[in-house]
Each structure stands twice: as C-alpha cells, then as structure tokens.
Design a protein around this motif. Structure first.
Motif, PDB file in Angstrom:
ATOM      1  N   PRO A 176       2.100   6.531  -8.249  1.00 62.31           N
ATOM      2  CA  PRO A 176       1.074   7.107  -7.354  1.00 62.31           C
ATOM      3  C   PRO A 176       1.633   8.196  -6.451  1.00 62.31           C
ATOM      4  O   PRO A 176       0.970   9.221  -6.238  1.00 62.31           O
TER       5      PRO A 176
ATOM      6  N   PHE B  49     -10.364   6.879  -0.463  1.00 71.30           N
ATOM      7  CA  PHE B  49     -10.722   5.523  -0.871  1.00 71.30           C
ATOM      8  C   PHE B  49     -12.150   5.164  -0.448  1.00 71.30           C
ATOM      9  O   PHE B  49     -12.610   5.549   0.627  1.00 71.30           O
TER      10      PHE B  49
ATOM     11  N   VAL C 130      -7.781   0.820   3.416  1.00 68.95           N
ATOM     12  CA  VAL C 130      -7.219  -0.452   3.897  1.00 68.95           C
ATOM     13  C   VAL C 130      -6.746  -0.325   5.345  1.00 68.95           C
ATOM     14  O   VAL C 130      -6.367   0.739   5.809  1.00 68.95           O
TER      15      VAL C 130
ATOM     16  N   SER D 131       6.858  13.236   3.674  1.00 73.66           N
ATOM     17  CA  SER D 131       7.154  12.941   2.275  1.00 73.66           C
ATOM     18  C   SER D 131       6.655  14.076   1.374  1.00 73.66           C
ATOM     19  O   SER D 131       7.335  14.500   0.431  1.00 73.66           O
TER      20      SER D 131
ATOM     21  N   ASN E  37      -2.844  -3.677  -2.311  1.00 78.68           N
ATOM     22  CA  ASN E  37      -3.782  -2.583  -2.034  1.00 78.68           C
ATOM     23  C   ASN E  37      -3.246  -1.670  -0.927  1.00 78.68           C
ATOM     24  O   ASN E  37      -3.393  -0.443  -0.989  1.00 78.68           O
ATOM     25  N   ALA E  38      -2.621  -2.297   0.082  1.00 79.22           N
ATOM     26  CA  ALA E  38      -2.023  -1.491   1.160  1.00 79.22           C
ATOM     27  C   ALA E  38      -0.855  -0.680   0.606  1.00 79.22           C
ATOM     28  O   ALA E  38      -0.655   0.482   0.970  1.00 79.22           O
TER      29      ALA E  38
ATOM     30  N   PHE F 174      -0.499   0.413  -2.471  1.00 82.21           N
ATOM     31  CA  PHE F 174      -1.052   1.515  -3.264  1.00 82.21           C
ATOM     32  C   PHE F 174      -1.594   2.625  -2.357  1.00 82.21           C
ATOM     33  O   PHE F 174      -1.418   3.818  -2.627  1.00 82.21           O
ATOM     34  N   TYR F 175      -2.230   2.209  -1.286  1.00 78.20           N
ATOM     35  CA  TYR F 175      -2.791   3.197  -0.345  1.00 78.20           C
ATOM     36  C   TYR F 175      -1.680   4.113   0.179  1.00 78.20           C
ATOM     37  O   TYR F 175      -1.819   5.336   0.176  1.00 78.20           O
ATOM     38  N   LEU F 176      -0.583   3.518   0.600  1.00 81.56           N
ATOM     39  CA  LEU F 176       0.520   4.328   1.137  1.00 81.56           C
ATOM     40  C   LEU F 176       1.151   5.180   0.045  1.00 81.56           C
ATOM     41  O   LEU F 176       1.475   6.355   0.263  1.00 81.56           O
ATOM     42  N   GLN F 177       1.316   4.606  -1.126  1.00 82.68           N
ATOM     43  CA  GLN F 177       1.906   5.380  -2.226  1.00 82.68           C
ATOM     44  C   GLN F 177       1.007   6.563  -2.609  1.00 82.68           C
ATOM     45  O   GLN F 177       1.501   7.647  -2.923  1.00 82.68           O
ATOM     46  N   SER F 178      -0.293   6.326  -2.572  1.00 81.31           N
ATOM     47  CA  SER F 178      -1.221   7.400  -2.941  1.00 81.31           C
ATOM     48  C   SER F 178      -1.173   8.558  -1.953  1.00 81.31           C
ATOM     49  O   SER F 178      -1.699   9.633  -2.213  1.00 81.31           O
ATOM     50  N   ARG F 179      -0.551   8.298  -0.789  1.00 84.65           N
ATOM     51  CA  ARG F 179      -0.380   9.377   0.192  1.00 84.65           C
ATOM     52  C   ARG F 179       1.011  10.010   0.080  1.00 84.65           C
ATOM     53  O   ARG F 179       1.437  10.758   0.959  1.00 84.65           O
TER      54      ARG F 179
ATOM     55  N   LEU G 272       4.045   8.348  -0.332  1.00 77.25           N
ATOM     56  CA  LEU G 272       5.222   7.593   0.118  1.00 77.25           C
ATOM     57  C   LEU G 272       5.795   6.786  -1.044  1.00 77.25           C
ATOM     58  O   LEU G 272       5.067   6.010  -1.664  1.00 77.25           O
TER      59      LEU G 272
ATOM     60  N   GLU H 170       7.577   3.883  -3.204  1.00 74.67           N
ATOM     61  CA  GLU H 170       7.305   2.456  -3.046  1.00 74.67           C
ATOM     62  C   GLU H 170       8.223   1.791  -2.028  1.00 74.67           C
ATOM     63  O   GLU H 170       7.767   1.002  -1.200  1.00 74.67           O
TER      64      GLU H 170
ATOM     65  N   ILE I 123       7.425   0.302   5.493  1.00 71.09           N
ATOM     66  CA  ILE I 123       6.422   0.561   6.522  1.00 71.09           C
ATOM     67  C   ILE I 123       5.535  -0.670   6.724  1.00 71.09           C
ATOM     68  O   ILE I 123       5.239  -1.065   7.846  1.00 71.09           O
ATOM     69  N   LEU I 124       5.149  -1.303   5.633  1.00 65.09           N
ATOM     70  CA  LEU I 124       4.286  -2.483   5.755  1.00 65.09           C
ATOM     71  C   LEU I 124       5.017  -3.633   6.436  1.00 65.09           C
ATOM     72  O   LEU I 124       4.436  -4.368   7.236  1.00 65.09           O
TER      73      LEU I 124
END
Lengths: 264, 378
Positions: free
Chosen positions: A74, A86, A90, A107, B316-317, B319-324, B326, B328, B334-335
């Motif tokens: 991703p 989304f 979330v 990033s 889901n959180a 994936f959300y960060l990765q989609s921005r 960041l 893995e 971060i989480l």
C-alpha cells in the motif's frame, strides 16, 4: 496520457468472488464516477487499487501510470500516486492528526528523495489546508479521526488528499454523511485537486456530489463488472430510474455491445 | 514456605506481631489469589536475601517539608500496612534498617524526588497536611533487587501528584504504594513501568473522606523474557468519591504481562463514581497477557464501570497508515506508541516516552523524530 488501466480484473475475498472481469481505463485529468447497487463491488475496487491485503487478485491486471501495481505494498502505491479516501476512516487514538500528517508527508517526500518540510512550514501548510476545508485547527491536535463527526472525517480525508499530492484520488463514498455545506466544501477540495491535472475515481451512490464534481464518464458496476458506461446523463438516469432497468436492458442485449462503452 | 524465624524482632516503630501476622497471611488464600501470576515464594526469597537500605529517600528537602527517622519518634505514626492483604509489606518493613516520615506542612516550590535504591528500602510515610499541595516523583531507574513500601496520608483538601517510572530492565522489584485520602483530598497518580526480570507493583488507594478523588494512569511495555505484574485496588469508603483508572500495556515476544484491578465500594459510600479500564496489545503470539478487572459494590446510588481488552494491532488502522505512504514497520510503531501515549501522562511523561521509544526501536536513535513528542506537535 493514460493514468489507469484495469483489465479483466477478478478479485475474491475469503474465497468469495467480488470482482468478475472488471475493465476500466482513465486518462490523467479525467473524472470517472462509479455507481452501482449495494454489494456490487465498488468499495472492493477502491481497496484493491490501494492495495488492501485482504483482497486477493486472481486474474487480470492493474496498470497505473504505465507500471503494474500488482505486488506493490500500500505504501508503494501511495508513493506512486494512488490515494484512497476511506468510506470509514479509522480512529487512531494517541497519535495526533498533526503528527500523523507530518509522518505521512515526510514519507512521501523521502520517497522522492526530497527533504522534509520544517515543522513551521509544515504546520503553516496544514493549517491553511484545514482552513480551506472549514476544519478547525483544533482537529489537528486531536487523535487521528478521534471523536470526529462523519463530515469532519471526510474533510480530513480531503485534507490528506490535498497535502499528499497524489496523481489519482479514489474517493470511496466520500459524500456519505455530509450535509449540504460540507458536501460543497469537500467538492471544492476535490475540484482543486482535479484542476491540477489529476485523475479522480469517484465512487458514490448518489447524483448529488456529481452536481459539484462533474464527471467525464459515469460507469455502473453490478455483480463485480462494469455493465454500463456513459457521460454525466447516465447518473441522472440512474437517479430517476434506479438500477433495475439496466438489468432488463442487459438481458435483452448481447454481451459484446454491453462492454463497448467501458473503455475510452 | 520460607522460614521467617530468621528475621528476628521487628523494629520498635513496627507492631510487635508484624511477622506473625505476615506469616499467617502468607499461608492464607488471599495471598495465593493475588499472587497468581507472580511467584510469592520467589519474591519472598528475593527480599530476604537483599540488603537493607537506611538512607533517607529524600535528599533535597524543600522548605515546608521535614524528614524524620521513625525510630527517633516517641510515638511514630502507624504504618497501616494492611498486612492481611499485603504480607510482603510486613516482611519488607521488618527487613528494613529504618523507616522514615516525610511531613509536608506547606506547598513545596519544587517536586519531592524520592529515591528507591537497590535493596530493601526503608518504609516511608508521606503525610501531606490539610490544604497542602505537593508534587512527588520517583524516577526509579536502578536495577537489581529493589523493594519499597510507601504510605501516603493525604489530609483534607490536600492535592498530591505522584509520578513513578520504573524503567530498568535488569531489576527484580516489588513495591507497594498505599494511599489514604481524607475529605476532598485529590491524588493524581501516574505509574509507568517497563518489564523487567521480575517486576510486581501493588497500588492501593483508599478514598476515605467525602469528596476525595483519584485519577490514575499508567503505561507499560514488556519485552521478550520480561515480567510485569500490576495489582491495583481503589476503595471508595467515603461519600461522593471519584476515581478514574486507565492503564495500557503492550507486550512483545515471550513475555508475561498481568493486571488485576479492583474497585471496592463500601457500604455507605453513596455517590461514588468509579471507572477502571485496562487495555492490552499483544505484539506476538507468544506474549502472555492476563487481565482481570473486578467490581465489589456494597451500596446503591453509585456509578461504576470497568473493562479490560486484549488485542492485536488493528489491521484496518495499519492499512490506513500504509495507504498514506508509511511503510509497515513505521505504521506498526506509530500504532504502538499511540496506544501507549494515551496513558503516558504526568511529569515524567517525556522520560517514559523516550524510554519506550528506544525499546520499540531496539535503541535506534531516529525514533523520536517522527512521533508523539516529536517536532510536529502544534
């Protein structure tokens, strides 16, 4: 210039097929709207484009800006220029929105071998964006989406879109949960993004967002494939007549003709 | 069980029957229940083999504060150790070379920094007089075998902020903090701890007076081969008392992280308002997390809530960060930090956050730049 080429895409989740031969092409600078009944695969398409690991591609291909997206994580897709807003952003308590945005922006810049903005420059940029979207700067200090209303979450998604400067925005029902004013604000943000020559793939149930973000092409997704394509008038027809008439038309029309309008 | 006869007679400031009562309690059912996830026998053996520390726990004494040896007092104040519940407190007090009274009769202009040395530290009574305000800090960074018993006596209308950070991983530690609050006294408690070879932390707050209140937060991080066991009791004895307890723990590798939190509402404690929450994040399949929130309510007209969760990083959180954009590993980090940061509060927060970041990164120095506490905060 061709931005996105999806060819005969087949996707399943937990062994259940969701997309069944979806094909779609769009050029840079175009707005495409995807409409369709519940369960037709709209959100699956958005998630697959963004690289959600829960969706398995079992056939077909996705090319973005001339490169194959298959196998990219991703974050690699994000760096290539794909952004998904989304449907249900979330909550991430404990991480402030500002920290999250800074980490994401750093990033992005690092992926392009660019230096991060100074904290001051960054905060100024984000505050200006927030102001343009009627988001109080207090939201930047709160946990990511924590306690945000539906409308605030969607505006926060558009803020990220404008900050991260991708090439393609995939908006998954960004208009849901928005009041009239918020809808206009969000649409203004999307139009600003589009005005820079970027592509927009807009997934929606309703015509109302398309009054503000005018699509070049409208596609109808049903049973995991595009069954009808047309211009903006197709969205009006759907709003007036629903989806049933398409099913009836399909039953009367040979498959070759049905697929002819999908590619452009 | 270990033979306690070698302990000799307790010091003159301790009740003569302390050892006998401790012995009886050690053999009772309550001790077995509250020591389910930590070995009571090993802890006892650890304590008995450790040297006593006689030095005063407070080196810098501000105006309005006095420090006195308990042995020097004609009528030393009662330690009120609740030996039936905390038999190790009785043993620790018996083993200690000295006991201390820290009397706070004003509102000091700087924090009281308590030292907890390696060894059996002298039991300390901290008495905060009526209407006084004090900031207490225990940045306990030492390793080795350490034990301490602190008793806070907060008089009516006093305000206490007490921050503890136990971060040394080469420690074998047991502590007890007992706090008793009179009318309208307020306690803000921040207890942060990393895992260690062995770390067992007992906290017992009694809201005795009308309107007394306690806000408690704590964050914990436990790594491979480490042990952290926290036991928290909040007793609501007075009327219209208020407490909030919120603890987050993160466990990775083959570790053990345990929590038991009990809210006890006494008869007649009407108007009590209590909430206890413990959330845990397991980073590895081998991490063992035990959590048990308990409520005991013996009166009507109260508001009580408690909850505990054990979970993994939300995909889901992630994936959300990765989609921005960041990667893995950064998204996970971060989480994790976000989860802990929710409970990293109080005067020692920066120190704790930096220590936790270093642990998460395996001491990589780039840690602080991109996250909570980093430069992006507005």
């Amino acid at each position: 210039m061709r931005l996105l080429d999806i060819d005969d895409l087949h996707v399943r989740v937990d062994d259940k097929p969701i997309l069944n031969g979806l094909s779609l092409s769009m050029n840079a600078g175009e707005v495409h709207a995807i409409m369709g009944p519940n369960g037709s695969g709209k959100s699956t398409l958005a998630n697959v484009l963004a690289g959600h690991p829960g969706y398995e591609i079992i056939g077909g291909s996705i090319r973005f800006a001339g490169a194959d997206l298959d196998g990219l994580a991703p974050e690699e897709r994000a760096h290539a220029g794909v952004f998904m807003a989304f449907q249900h952003p979330v909550e991430i308590p404990g991480v402030t929105n500002m920290e999250f945005l800074k980490a994401a922006n750093d990033s992005r810049l690092a992926a392009r071998n660019l230096e991060p903005l100074s904290a001051l420059e960054f905060m100024k940029k984000v505050r200006n964006l927030a102001q343009s979207l009627d988001l109080d700067s207090e939201f930047l200090k709160r946990g990511v989406n924590e306690g945000f209303s539906g409308g605030e979450r969607k505006r926060n998604e558009i803020l990220q879109l404008l900050l991260l400067e991708p090439k393609l925005a995939v908006l998954d029902e960004t208009d849901s949960g928005l009041d009239i004013d918020a809808l206009r604000t969000v649409a203004d943000g999307v139009n600003r993004f589009h005005a820079d020559g970027n592509g927009v793939l807009l997934i929606t149930h309703y015509q109302r967002l398309l009054n503000h973000v005018v699509p070049d092409h409208v596609h109808v997704l049903a049973d995991g494939r595009i069954v009808e394509s047309g211009d903006g008038s197709l969205a009006h027809a759907l709003e007036e007549r629903g989806y049933a008439w398409l099913r009836e038309d399909r039953e009367d029309t040979p498959p070759a003709r049905r697929s002819s309008g999908m590619r452009n | 069980m270990i033979d306690l006869d070698t302990l000799g007679n307790p010091p003159n400031w301790l009740a003569a029957d302390t050892i006998e009562r401790s012995r009886a309690a050690l053999e009772g059912g309550l001790a077995r229940e509250t020591w389910k996830y930590s070995s009571l026998t090993k802890t006892l053996r650890m304590l008995i083999g450790a040297p006593g520390v006689s030095r005063a726990p407070l080196a810098d004494v501000p105006e309005g504060v006095s420090v006195t040896r308990l042995s020097a007092l004609a009528t030393p104040p009662a330690l009120t150790l609740d030996i039936e519940r905390y038999p190790l407190a009785g043993i620790t007090a018996s083993l200690a070379a000295e006991g201390w009274l820290i009397d706070v009769k004003g509102s000091p202009d700087r924090p009281l920094v308590l030292d907890c040395e390696t060894g059996i530290n002298a039991p300390t009574i901290l008495r905060v007089h009526r209407g006084c305000r004090v900031d207490i800090r225990e940045p306990g960074a030492r390793g080795g075998v350490r034990a301490s018993v602190r008793v806070l006596q907060a008089d009516a209308g006093s305000t206490v902020c007490w921050a503890q950070a136990e971060l040394a991983d080469d420690a074998e530690q047991w502590w007890l903090l007992k706090a008793q609050l009179k009318d309208n006294a307020s306690l803000e408690l921040h207890q942060h701890a990393a895992g260690a070879r062995f770390r067992r932390l007992d906290t017992h707050v009694t809201l005795q007076g009308t309107g007394s209140n306690c806000l408690a937060t704590g964050a914990g991080i436990v790594g491979p081969g480490e042990h952290l066991d926290r036991q928290q009791v909040v007793e609501h004895a007075g009327r219209n008392t208020f407490s909030r307890t919120k603890l987050h723990n993160l466990a990775g590798g083959r570790s053990r992280c345990s929590f038991n939190g009990r809210i006890h509402i006494h008869p007649g404690a009407s108007g009590a308002d209590a909430d206890l929450s413990n959330k845990n994040l397991a980073l590895d399949i081998e991490a063992e997390i035990n959590t048990k929130p308990e409520l005991e309510i013996y009166t009507d007209d109260v508001r009580c809530a408690h909850g505990a969760t054990v979970g993994q990083i939300d995909p889901n959180a992630l994936f959300y960060l990765q989609s921005r954009g960041l990667p893995e590993h950064r998204a996970r980090r971060i989480l994790c930090i976000g989860f802990l940061t929710e409970c990293i509060r109080g005067p020692l927060a920066d120190k704790v956050l930096n220590a936790f970041l270093a642990r998460l990164d395996g001491a990589a120095p780039s840690a602080a730049a991109e996250l909570p506490g980093g430069s992006a905060q507005s």
